[in-house]
Design an enzyme around this catalytic site. Structure first.
Site, PDB file in Angstrom:
ATOM      1  N   THR B 299      32.503  16.799  69.916  1.00  0.00           N
ATOM      2  CA  THR B 299      32.640  15.898  71.061  1.00  0.00           C
ATOM      3  C   THR B 299      31.318  15.554  71.723  1.00  0.00           C
ATOM      4  O   THR B 299      31.247  14.647  72.545  1.00  0.00           O
ATOM      5  CB  THR B 299      33.554  16.499  72.150  1.00  0.00           C
ATOM      6  OG1 THR B 299      32.970  17.727  72.595  1.00  0.00           O
ATOM      7  CG2 THR B 299      34.948  16.773  71.625  1.00  0.00           C
ATOM      8  N   TYR B 507      46.942  37.408  64.438  1.00  0.00           N
ATOM      9  CA  TYR B 507      47.305  36.235  63.659  1.00  0.00           C
ATOM     10  C   TYR B 507      48.812  36.216  63.488  1.00  0.00           C
ATOM     11  O   TYR B 507      49.392  37.228  63.101  1.00  0.00           O
ATOM     12  CB  TYR B 507      46.686  36.408  62.268  1.00  0.00           C
ATOM     13  CG  TYR B 507      45.879  35.248  61.812  1.00  0.00           C
ATOM     14  CD1 TYR B 507      44.506  35.224  61.994  1.00  0.00           C
ATOM     15  CD2 TYR B 507      46.486  34.180  61.153  1.00  0.00           C
ATOM     16  CE1 TYR B 507      43.759  34.153  61.554  1.00  0.00           C
ATOM     17  CE2 TYR B 507      45.733  33.116  60.713  1.00  0.00           C
ATOM     18  CZ  TYR B 507      44.375  33.091  60.916  1.00  0.00           C
ATOM     19  OH  TYR B 507      43.633  32.032  60.483  1.00  0.00           O
TER      20      TYR B 507
END
Lengths: 586, 588
Positions: B299, B507
């Site tokens: 960005t 996870y």
């Protein structure tokens, strides 16, 4: 399941009678006590012995933290402080002994079969749901509290229904009872001190003890939201301490959910009816003792009618608190007790909600209706008049769906049967066929007006019904104040609200009013009168119907004693010359 | 070795010749039903390649409810003529051509760079459909100077730039914003794949950001060095991507995460090149600007060159595994290992479901003898040690270092494990566990062939909340799947993959068969969002290393406060006032 196997049938209200088969034969109690018992288990539960429960408490972060703090403050070694903690925990903890429990069940079921001659009724439909819930979430039973029998009843019903037996937060007073104390402990009771507000150590140990049981799901938790037995038949205002304790594991994400089951236990006749009346008259409450219990065993000869145990709908804390972000607890250790003001606010409302559920599900008896009528006729009433009054109340009750158990048979028969059952309180004088409140009862203290105790007993049974009537009754007073006899009287909500709010605030300790919800309460009262065609509305104003005075007068008569009590007290305080010491909270 | 490194330099080939366009990984590698009705893994790149796993199909049938006759195959060919017409900016094209860097507006080139690997992206591709907006052209800068020229051309002509490395993002970071009306040029960094220099005295290497993980490690290994940074995606992901998302490597306990490895970095922004003037281990010069580059997700600018710490290759590598009676014991053991700071290079704890999944992935035993041994082992663990197969779980370990220190580490770790009821389950199980890491990613495509959607996502969480979070999130997934009308058993499983002093990385894997659900992708998203909400409610983070992208943007304000969002925005506002880097990642 016992109730299916034995073909015990469900009645039209969804209840089955736990005692039905037991009365057939004496060996049935043995069969009951030795029945197979395989309750569903919480799926995340790690099996552990009851001694490991309190040992795990000692290992917890919360207790380590508090022990360190206290040791430092009091200049003791941590070891010493841990020893003290261990003593407290041993005093607190429950034990599991299935054999003692079965013995207990054997004795208790016999007592119950003999005193509850009309049966112990349990609603089984919700129970199926609870049996499923038990597998997925920690469960908290919150029964109404009217009698010593309550927690015995809960454990027995759970045993009967193959629900896991609860760990019961019981008052310390029971612990000192010989044999019974340890029997209670063996069947899941743990004993909490009545007040431990500032004792940090006790608070930490108690909290952690409840948490570890709840989180691991060793047993469902059971506690009384009213804090103590209500001696007067009405619900007491909720206590929030334990409610916070059981909500914390959910709010701090230690459990996926916590499911609360409000339970309403309704008795036709209270074992403690006289005891409570005397307590209110100032005779001190006898200390709980086994010998006292033995002496009280004479009361076990009588018929105490029926009991209704109603398991309310499961209430998920996850749903209830769903809109609050639990991440607010992410940035400090979870063992520190800290709830946000939002959480505290919703906790309070939750307490009231649970109590309201308990009230909704309570099964009132015909006797409480009779008591309601008798209480409005302290000088006595003819049998004929009594039955017609009961008939009138029944028409209202049926229309507005009050939960009242109307025994089969004509009202005349059933009312008479009821009067016979309570002949120690009311007597029927044959000649005049008039009900009179029994004055033959021996009073302990001659100073007290001789039949005060009977009046109190009557009032206490009446009180069981009042949650249906209190809101309309308050509105009845307000309407009375603002109406002129012989004219067409119209009202607006705004006109009524101020006085209504004043009255509900005045009586907030006597009845359950959710704080700051007078508007809703007023709506409820208006709805009552609309259903009764007492008030008609054109949308903004309400007009009082001409024929309405009977309902209104009746309601005012019912609640009048409560207002008079406040009026008398105020009069006394105003005229008293003694300096007044008011409690801080006022 | 974890994987057979076949002599394919990813950097020398066009990726689409080697990699699938509509699935994970190499064209030749996939789980497939063979003629005998068992699932096998094709190709020859991995240890598992060419082997049959007889237990896998029964596992998939019973755990997720697949049925071999209920298939949902992907389209064989994608009809590129349906692709949206490119919006081209002639001035920009002209300027870029002048630099001499390669440019492509070929439809296939645009397609494969229009997405990452989130479920919704793959689901769309398999149906042969496209997003409303895809890149209009692809540019291939060759070096830092090319990027400088490219960015200034983009500023001049107001063109939107989206950098891409390996394209393994799982956060929709590469998806083009639908309302972008400017020309979108996706900047493929893979031609910038050289190790520019290695400084053995200071143990530093300057590397171009487009290099792919496996190429980097292989090239360094030839010099006796390594970075030690091994994210699970290292076969395909790039160095620039690691920096841009704050990646984490499996062996971070020895080598550190990407932010620990990074000593110097160059980022080309519309305001010019952002970099420090020295390559020092640490400095005190106000807020560390590297921390704004790390995790910037394309960005703020394009990361072109990165200087990493490198280490001599370890003398000795040893795998190991430990079985625990249940997950809680395993977590407690990992916690103590972290506390004592004796964690091996990698330690991962799988829950019971994954433990059983691992069993299902066992290739056919090559003889009676080895299955006899398996049987004996099982007997010992379940009967003699009294572990319950429905609760037990396994930790896999990887030790690295010199022989002496590895032996020492092993001793300490196994002693701690024993204290928590853990028992060594051998080297082979450990090695298999790590090997599976790379092939598991292929399994999702196989699931998609049988009407199963699945995904993985991660979080980080303080130690005291690890076990609770795992349990609650798994429960939430189960409940939400029920809400979404899933008719088959849901797979909801997790593992602890990293340990730190203060917490761990967890996870989650989730999968369900969507037969009977009208919109499987939205149902899946609802489940994942519910799971993420549960993670945040349980004190977990928005992400440990995948990043935010566009998938998790909605949680940023809850994560860093509106003031934090404002800070990020104000930096963006200064460096890129015209939103040239308009991928729309992280914040709106």
């Amino acid at each position: 399941m016992l109730y299916n196997k034995d073909g015990n049938s469900v009645d039209e209200n969804g209840y089955i009678d736990m005692l039905k088969d037991l009365k057939k034969h004496s060996f049935m109690s043995m069969k009951f006590a030795t029945k197979s018992f395989s309750p569903p288990k919480y799926s995340h539960c790690k099996q552990r012995h009851s001694t490991d429960v309190w040992k795990d408490v000692l290992k917890s972060d919360r207790v380590h933290w508090i022990v360190r703090q206290i040791s430092r403050k009091e200049g003791k070694s941590e070891e010493e402080t841990f020893k003290e903690a261990e003593v407290i925990l041993k005093e607190l903890a429950y034990t599991d002994h299935m054999s003692i429990l079965r013995t207990f069940a054997f004795l208790l079921i016999q007592i119950q079969s003999s005193i509850y001659q009309d049966g112990v009724f349990v609603n089984v439909q919700e129970v199926e749901n609870i049996r499923e819930m038990v597998k997925h979430h920690p469960i908290v039973f919150m029964p109404s509290h009217r009698s010593y029998m309550d927690f015995l009843m809960m454990s027995l019903v759970c045993f009967y229904l193959d629900l896991p037996l609860p760990a019961i937060a019981a008052g310390m007073d029971f612990m000192s009872m010989k044999v019974i104390g340890s029997m209670l402990r063996a069947s899941g009771a743990f004993f909490m001190r009545r007040s431990f507000g500032s004792d940090q150590m006790y608070w930490a140990l108690f909290t952690e003890y409840v948490h570890t049981i709840l989180i691991n799901g060793d047993r469902p938790m059971e506690f009384f939201i009213e804090g103590t037995r209500s001696r007067v038949g009405k619900s007491l205002n909720p206590k929030f301490g334990l409610l916070s304790v059981i909500s914390e594991p959910y709010l701090k994400a230690q459990t996926y959910d916590v499911v609360i089951v409000p339970v309403s236990i309704s008795y036709d006749r209270m074992l403690e009816e006289r005891l409570y009346a005397y307590e209110l008259l100032g005779v001190p409450k006898p200390k709980e003792s086994t010998s006292g219990l033995y002496k009280a065993s004479s009361i076990l000869q009588d018929n105490y009618g029926s009991v209704h145990v109603h398991f309310g709908q499961c209430l998920s804390l996850r749903e209830y608190f769903g809109h609050l972000d639990r991440a607010v607890h992410a940035c400090y250790p979870r063992y520190m007790l800290r709830l946000s003001s939002q959480e505290e606010k919703h906790m309070k409302l939750l307490g009231y909600k649970i109590l309201q559920k308990q009230q909704e599900n309570a099964m009132c008896s015909l006797w409480s209706v009779v008591a309601l009528v008798l209480s409005t006729h302290p000088a006595g009433i003819s049998l004929h008049h009594l039955i017609s009054e009961v008939q009138w109340i029944k028409s209202i009750a049926v229309k507005l769906n009050f939960r009242i158990y109307w025994p089969p048979g004509t009202l005349k028969e059933t009312v008479q049967k009821c009067l016979f059952q309570f002949k120690h309180i009311v007597s029927v004088l044959q000649q005049k066929s008039k009900k009179k409140i029994n004055n033959k009862l021996q009073m302990l203290d001659p100073v007290i007006q001789e039949n005060a105790a009977q009046y109190i007993m009557i009032a206490n049974y009446r009180n069981q019904l009042l949650h249906y009537l209190i809101r309309p009754a308050l509105l009845a007073f307000v309407l009375h104040k603002h109406s002129i006899p012989g004219e067409i009287n119209t009202f607006t909500k705004d006109l009524c609200l101020e006085d209504f709010t004043f009255l509900s605030k005045l009586l907030r300790k006597d009845f359950i009013f959710v704080p700051d919800k007078s508007k809703e309460d007023l709506e409820e009262a208006i709805l009552f009168f609309s259903e009764m065609v007492v008030l008609s509305s054109d949308g903004t104003t309400y007009t009082l119907a001409g024929h309405s005075h009977r309902v209104l007068r009746f309601l005012r008569t019912v609640i009048n004693p409560f207002l008079i009590a406040y009026w008398l007290t105020s009069q006394f305080l105003i005229s008293s010359e003694a300096p007044l010491y008011l409690p801080k909270c006022y | 070795e974890k994987m057979e490194m076949v002599n394919h330099d990813l950097k020398l080939l066009q990726r689409e010749e080697l990699l699938k366009w509509g699935g994970w990984g190499y064209n030749d590698s996939m789980f497939k039903l063979n003629e005998k009705g068992s699932i096998c893994f094709t190709g020859s790149r991995y240890k598992l390649s060419g082997l049959v796993m007889p237990e896998l199909r029964p596992w998939m049938e019973s755990t997720i409810g697949i049925h071999v006759k209920q298939r949902s195959e992907a389209v064989a060919e994608i009809d590129l003529s349906k692709m949206p017409k490119p919006i081209l900016n002639e001035g920009f094209m002209k300027d870029v051509h002048q630099t001499g860097m390669e440019v492509s507006s070929d439809s296939m080139d645009r397609l494969v760079r229009s997405h990452g690997h989130t479920l919704e992206e793959l689901f769309l591709l398999r149906k042969g459909e496209f997003n409303a907006r895809v890149p209009d052209l692809i540019v291939f800068p060759r070096n830092h100077d090319d990027v400088v020229k490219l960015v200034s051309a983009a500023v001049r002509h107001n063109v939107c730039l989206i950098p891409i490395g390996g394209g393994t993002t799982v956060t929709l970071a590469l998806a083009c914003p639908e309302n972008e009306s400017r020309c979108i040029a996706t900047v493929d960094m893979t031609q910038m794949n050289q190790i520019l220099w290695v400084d053995e005295k200071n143990l530093l290497a300057r590397i171009e950001a487009g290099i792919i993980g496996q190429d980097l490690e292989r090239d360094l290994a030839a010099m006796g060095l390594c970075t030690g940074h091994e994210p699970d995606s290292m076969e395909f992901s790039s160095l620039g991507g690691w920096v841009a998302t704050r990646a984490s490597g499996m062996k971070k306990n020895v080598y550190g995460n990407i932010e620990d490895l990074l000593v110097h970095v160059k980022m080309v922004t519309p305001r010019g090149v952002l970099e420090k003037n020295c390559m020092v281990p640490r400095m005190s010069a106000g807020p560390d600007l590297h921390q704004f580059i790390l995790g910037s997700e394309g960005t703020l600018g394009i990361i072109t060159e990165v200087t990493l710490r490198v280490r001599p290759l370890p003398e000795c590598q040893r795998y190991g595994s430990i079985v625990f009676p249940d997950f809680k014991h395993g977590v407690d053991c990992l916690r103590e290992i972290a506390l004592k700071r004796c964690a091996p290079a990698s330690i991962r704890l799988m829950d019971n479901e994954q433990f059983r999944f691992g069993q299902a992935l066992k290739p056919q035993a090559d003889g009676i003898f080895s299955s006899f041994i398996d049987g004996m082992k099982k007997f010992y663990v379940t009967k003699i040690k009294g572990y319950d197969p429905s609760h037990m779980c396994v930790a896999t370990l990887l030790f690295e270092g010199d022989a002496v220190s590895v032996a020492q580490q092993e001793k300490v770790v196994y002693e701690i494990a024993a204290k928590h009821g853990g028992m060594s389950a051998g080297e082979e199980n450990g090695q298999r566990g790590y090997m599976l890491t790379f092939v598991i990613a292929y399994l999702r495509d196989c699931g998609l062939d049988y009407e199963v959607v699945s995904e993985s996502f991660e979080t980080s969480v303080p130690w005291d909340r690890v076990a609770d979070l795992c349990r609650n999130v798994k429960d939430r997934i189960q409940h939400e799947c029920k809400n979404q009308g899933v008719r088959y058993p849901t797979l909801s499983t997790c593992r602890v993959t990293q340990t730190y002093d203060a917490g761990a990385c967890v996870y989650f894997y989730l999968g369900f068969k969507y037969r009977g659900i009208a919109d499987p992708v939205n149902a899946y998203l609802a489940v994942e969002n519910a799971a993420r909400d549960e993670i945040l409610s349980n004190g977990g983070s928005i992400s440990h290393h995948h990043g935010v992208g566009k998938l998790r943007k909605q949680y940023m304000s809850r994560t860093v406060t509106p003031a934090g969002i404002g800070t990020v925005k104000s930096v963006k506002e200064y460096l890129d006032p015209r939103n040239i880097f308009g991928s729309g990642n992280i914040v709106d």
